[in-house]
Write a protein that holds these residues in place. Structure first.
Motif, short mmCIF file in Angstrom:
data_model
loop_
_atom_site.label_atom_id
_atom_site.label_comp_id
_atom_site.label_asym_id
_atom_site.label_seq_id
_atom_site.Cartn_x
_atom_site.Cartn_y
_atom_site.Cartn_z
N CYS A 24 0.83 -1.21 0.00
CA CYS A 24 0.00 0.00 0.00
C CYS A 24 0.87 1.26 0.00
CB CYS A 24 -0.90 -0.02 1.23
SG CYS A 24 -1.81 1.53 1.49
N GLN A 25 0.55 2.18 -0.90
CA GLN A 25 1.28 3.45 -1.00
C GLN A 25 0.55 4.52 -0.19
OE1 GLN A 25 4.19 3.77 -2.70
NE2 GLN A 25 4.20 1.70 -3.52
N ALA A 26 0.46 4.28 1.12
CA ALA A 26 -0.33 5.16 1.99
C ALA A 26 0.21 6.59 2.01
CB ALA A 26 -0.36 4.59 3.40
N ASP A 27 1.52 6.75 2.00
CA ASP A 27 2.09 8.10 2.07
C ASP A 27 1.72 8.93 0.84
OD1 ASP A 27 3.28 7.73 4.55
OD2 ASP A 27 5.12 6.92 3.69
N LEU A 28 1.75 8.29 -0.34
CA LEU A 28 1.35 9.00 -1.55
C LEU A 28 -0.13 9.34 -1.53
CD1 LEU A 28 3.32 7.33 -4.49
CD2 LEU A 28 3.27 9.76 -3.92
N ASP A 31 -0.67 12.26 0.71
CA ASP A 31 -0.24 13.47 0.02
C ASP A 31 -1.30 13.95 -0.97
OD1 ASP A 31 2.04 15.37 -0.58
OD2 ASP A 31 1.75 14.49 -2.58
N PHE A 32 -1.91 13.00 -1.69
CA PHE A 32 -2.98 13.35 -2.63
C PHE A 32 -4.17 13.97 -1.90
CE2 PHE A 32 -7.02 11.87 -4.59
CZ PHE A 32 -7.01 12.69 -5.70
N ILE A 33 -4.59 13.34 -0.80
CA ILE A 33 -5.76 13.84 -0.06
C ILE A 33 -5.49 15.23 0.49
CG2 ILE A 33 -7.24 13.44 1.94
CD1 ILE A 33 -6.86 10.44 1.51
N ARG A 34 -4.27 15.49 0.94
CA ARG A 34 -3.93 16.81 1.48
C ARG A 34 -4.00 17.90 0.42
NH1 ARG A 34 0.69 13.92 3.93
NH2 ARG A 34 0.14 13.41 6.09
N HIS A 35 -3.84 17.50 -0.84
CA HIS A 35 -3.79 18.49 -1.92
C HIS A 35 -5.03 18.49 -2.80
CE1 HIS A 35 0.51 18.16 -0.82
NE2 HIS A 35 0.50 19.45 -1.10
N MET A 36 -6.14 17.98 -2.27
CA MET A 36 -7.38 18.04 -3.05
C MET A 36 -8.54 18.39 -2.14
SD MET A 36 -9.80 15.45 -2.58
CE MET A 36 -9.89 13.92 -1.68
#
Length: 268
Positions: A24-28, A31-36
């Protein structure tokens, strides 16, 4: 990581996060959720990997952070709709129930801003292996996780030499004839179901292959995954649908020339 601007969308679709697995690429995803920002968030199945968690517990802080981030979006007024998949099939027992503002549904019909209607479903109902030979699906899942482990090692070496993320497993999938035939059959079956339901298209996940194309007059859109490709489907405010490849977007932001700060005025 260089800061990116917050992106605003009408709707966002993510699937196949597989929280509870090392792939799982949880960190990515964080990061996506923080920027949308969005009005509606669809979780299109396999968000938590119950198959893996039954055989051994793996749950780092970043996986917990993803859950907390999604619940926080719901508390802030985002409509969060959870359409379970085969790896989190236990959640299907709670269809119609609200969990902290998250609504569980077997499937859903989403209407875009420009009036198109899309069936939203994980897609495992159209996978003959999952439906009729679960033991084979479990064996395939084990082999897939082994492939992802090699993927992790390859990317660790790539990062050391300054290269970006690359999915060996996705590359292998596109080179194997039987895998390509399976994907084609799956896409056709899902599109046929959308046609039977009288909608304009279908949005799904399951096979970890982001795709957007027309199949016999029906729009087939797969939002991909957050294990290999780290992709999401977004609906812009005008109804336009777009698949985002987050690693490429972040790499482009990181490579963009940064503004030179103005020098402080010299003291008189």
């Amino acid at each position: 990581m260089t800061e990116a601007a917050v992106r605003r969308y009408r709707s966002v679709f993510i699937s196949d996060v597989h929280l509870g697995t090392r792939g799982c690429q949880a960190d990515l995803l964080l990061d996506f959720i923080r920027h949308m920002e969005c009005e509606t968030l669809y979780l299109v199945g396999d968000i938590v990997d119950g198959w893996k968690l039954r055989s051994g517990w793996y749950w780092p802080q970043s996986h917990n952070d993803v859950v907390q981030k999604i619940l926080r979006l719901a508390r802030k007024g985002v409509s969060v709709i959870y359409v379970p998949g085969n790896h989190d099939e236990v959640v299907r027992d709670f269809c119609g129930v609200h969990f902290g503002g998250v609504v569980v549904a077997r499937d859903a019909v989403h209407e875009t801003a420009d009036g198109r209607r899309f069936l939203v479903t994980h897609g495992d109902d159209f996978d003959a292996v999952v439906q009729h030979a679960k033991w084979l699906a479990l064996l395939g899942d084990w082999a897939y996780r082994a492939l992802l482990a090699s993927n992790t090692l390859i990317n660790r070496v790539r990062r050391r030499f300054g290269f970006g993320y690359w999915s060996f497993s996705a590359f292998a999938k596109t080179r194997v004839k039987k895998a390509l035939q399976f994907i084609e059959n799956f896409e056709q079956a899902v599109a046929d179901e959308a046609r039977r339901r009288g909608v304009d298209g279908v949005i799904c996940g399951h096979i970890h292959k982001a795709e957007s194309r027309m199949i016999d007059g029906v729009a087939y859109i797969n939002d991909g995954d957050w294990v290999e490709s780290c992709t999401a489907l977004v609906e812009h405010l005008d109804g336009r649908l777009e698949i985002l490849e987050w690693p490429k977007i972040r790499a482009a932001v990181a490579d963009a020339p940064q503004p030179i700060p103005l020098a402080e005025p010299l003291a008189a």
